[in-house]
Design a protein around this motif. Structure first.
Motif, mmCIF file in Angstrom:
data_model
loop_
_atom_site.group_PDB
_atom_site.id
_atom_site.type_symbol
_atom_site.label_atom_id
_atom_site.label_comp_id
_atom_site.label_asym_id
_atom_site.label_seq_id
_atom_site.Cartn_x
_atom_site.Cartn_y
_atom_site.Cartn_z
ATOM 1 N N PHE A 1 0.861 -1.186 0.000
ATOM 2 C CA PHE A 1 0.000 0.000 0.000
ATOM 3 C C PHE A 1 0.896 1.235 0.000
ATOM 4 O O PHE A 1 1.493 1.572 1.011
ATOM 5 C CB PHE A 1 -0.895 -0.057 1.240
ATOM 6 N N TRP A 2 1.018 1.852 -1.173
ATOM 7 C CA TRP A 2 1.824 3.068 -1.321
ATOM 8 C C TRP A 2 0.929 4.273 -1.088
ATOM 9 O O TRP A 2 -0.109 4.401 -1.744
ATOM 10 C CB TRP A 2 2.402 3.145 -2.738
ATOM 11 N N PHE A 3 1.341 5.152 -0.187
ATOM 12 C CA PHE A 3 0.477 6.303 0.113
ATOM 13 C C PHE A 3 1.277 7.544 0.439
ATOM 14 O O PHE A 3 2.480 7.489 0.717
ATOM 15 C CB PHE A 3 -0.489 5.970 1.258
ATOM 16 N N SER B 1 -5.709 8.788 -0.201
ATOM 17 C CA SER B 1 -4.865 7.883 0.589
ATOM 18 C C SER B 1 -5.449 7.701 1.990
ATOM 19 O O SER B 1 -5.371 6.611 2.571
ATOM 20 C CB SER B 1 -3.440 8.432 0.696
ATOM 21 N N ALA C 1 -6.352 4.227 3.635
ATOM 22 C CA ALA C 1 -5.749 3.827 4.910
ATOM 23 C C ALA C 1 -6.814 3.417 5.918
ATOM 24 O O ALA C 1 -6.603 2.524 6.741
ATOM 25 C CB ALA C 1 -4.900 4.972 5.470
ATOM 26 N N GLU D 1 -7.152 -2.244 6.261
ATOM 27 C CA GLU D 1 -6.977 -3.327 7.243
ATOM 28 C C GLU D 1 -8.136 -4.313 7.164
ATOM 29 O O GLU D 1 -7.943 -5.525 7.119
ATOM 30 C CB GLU D 1 -6.864 -2.750 8.660
ATOM 31 N N HIS E 1 -0.054 -7.442 3.954
ATOM 32 C CA HIS E 1 0.277 -6.239 3.198
ATOM 33 C C HIS E 1 1.217 -5.348 3.997
ATOM 34 O O HIS E 1 1.292 -5.435 5.222
ATOM 35 C CB HIS E 1 -0.981 -5.476 2.803
ATOM 36 N N TRP F 1 2.503 -1.251 4.567
ATOM 37 C CA TRP F 1 2.190 0.171 4.377
ATOM 38 C C TRP F 1 3.485 0.870 3.973
ATOM 39 O O TRP F 1 4.506 0.714 4.656
ATOM 40 C CB TRP F 1 1.678 0.788 5.680
ATOM 41 N N ARG F 2 3.441 1.630 2.892
ATOM 42 C CA ARG F 2 4.671 2.265 2.434
ATOM 43 C C ARG F 2 4.453 3.733 2.068
ATOM 44 O O ARG F 2 4.090 4.055 0.942
ATOM 45 C CB ARG F 2 5.254 1.497 1.243
ATOM 46 N N ARG G 1 1.297 1.796 12.100
ATOM 47 C CA ARG G 1 0.045 1.998 11.355
ATOM 48 C C ARG G 1 -0.903 2.915 12.110
ATOM 49 O O ARG G 1 -1.584 3.741 11.507
ATOM 50 C CB ARG G 1 -0.612 0.655 11.047
ATOM 51 N N CYS H 1 0.284 6.349 11.405
ATOM 52 C CA CYS H 1 -0.113 6.819 10.067
ATOM 53 C C CYS H 1 -1.589 7.225 10.055
ATOM 54 O O CYS H 1 -1.949 8.285 9.521
ATOM 55 C CB CYS H 1 0.141 5.729 9.026
ATOM 56 N N PRO I 1 -3.538 6.939 -3.520
ATOM 57 C CA PRO I 1 -2.782 5.733 -3.200
ATOM 58 C C PRO I 1 -2.602 4.844 -4.424
ATOM 59 O O PRO I 1 -3.368 4.918 -5.370
ATOM 60 C CB PRO I 1 -3.695 5.031 -2.181
#
Lengths: 205, 205
Positions: A11-13, A20, A24, A28, A38, A40-41, A111, A114, A177
């Protein structure tokens, strides 16, 4: 936040991105329901937009697209039960938040951090670019802010975020995202379910 | 294709748009399942893109976005069982096809015509800008091409298409497909289900 063993879904955000935030808030539950691991990036969309020729958020540069986006995000948050208040400033730099997330590595509170940053920006109208805001969020999570903020500004962490952003661009990511499953990209929060389904295919693992 | 009594859902599309093709392939089943009446409304995205500062398709101007789009459309068509072959020319002008659709008004074969044009462009790699192609499609639908093509180039039909395109812009439409439910816009084929659900709400009718 990059492990040696890459999970099937990444998950690119970007912390400045309203879509995004929605992703986010949803990922989950969606990943858990399909038992898809997965990562989170967080990355920086700004440099990629600059390379694409944008000097500001496309939502600011194109008023019709911006007007649509603000209504759309409000409507999606209402649909999904996501807290929402339109921020008084947009976009707010996600640089410090992204550095903190990278500095924190695999710590169990990342997470939650974030999500708290996203909520601060898009539900509480707080300035996530300010050290005070990020420090307060760390405090709320029971973390001592000073050492983490110190780490966040260390040269190797700054470089790690640059490297991740370059990796995003090399993959072909152009917006946030983006969900990555191997070489497959799914752009936009509305493609989360497609990405989770793709990651759940036996061939994709 | 505009009636006096506007149905709850209006499907705005452009014949040059790959995502419009996918939406056109899906909308009948989606609307039928929710018993939502809808109108098909072809318009020209070109003038709106010009006003937004684009001299060509954004997918051509931005190679990363274009590369993503071609892969994404292929993947979506495979998922939804929609025939697909990447066209050798992009974008192809949908002007003549849109004029024919407006000239045909409420004739029962209009939606079949629109779908056939989309398939010609995106599954058969035929030049939909050419009179011969549109004539052949009308023939395949059992319609005599000459009178319809004559009507399509009549000044009032040309003006009707201009008026519809201006109406799209006035509504805030900036891309295709867009689903309209009253004043609410849903941009992108991936929002079809949201739009149908919104149109099915008692308050939206």
């Amino acid at each position: 936040m990059t492990g040696t063993h890459e999970p099937p879904l990444v998950f690119w955000f970007e912390f400045a991105s309203p879509y995004s935030y929605i992703a986010a808030s949803r990922i989950e539950a969606a990943a858990r329901a399909s038992r898809v691991a997965h990562a989170w990036r967080p990355f920086l969309l700004g440099p990629i937009l600059t390379h694409r020729g944008f000097a500001d958020s496309p939502f600011n540069l194109d008023p019709r697209k911006g007007q649509y986006m603000w209504r759309d995000v409000e409507r999606l948050c209402a649909r999904d039960g996501v807290r929402w208040r339109r921020p008084s400033a947009f976009p707010r730099s996600g640089l410090l938040a992204a550095r903190v997330a990278h500095a924190a590595g695999d710590r169990p509170w990342v997470r939650a951090f974030c999500l708290a940053v996203f909520r601060a920006n898009f539900a509480e109208d707080r300035d996530i670019a300010a050290t005070e805001t990020i420090g307060a969020i760390l405090n709320e999570l029971g973390q001592e802010p000073s050492p983490i903020l110190g780490r966040a500004n260390a040269p190797d962490v700054k470089q790690a975020l640059r490297t991740v952003t370059e990796a995003a661009e090399a993959l072909g990511i152009f917006g946030a995202p983006t969900f990555q499953v191997g070489q497959e990209l799914f752009w936009g929060q509305d493609r989360l379910d497609d990405a989770v389904a793709w990651a759940g295919k036996p061939a994709a693992r």
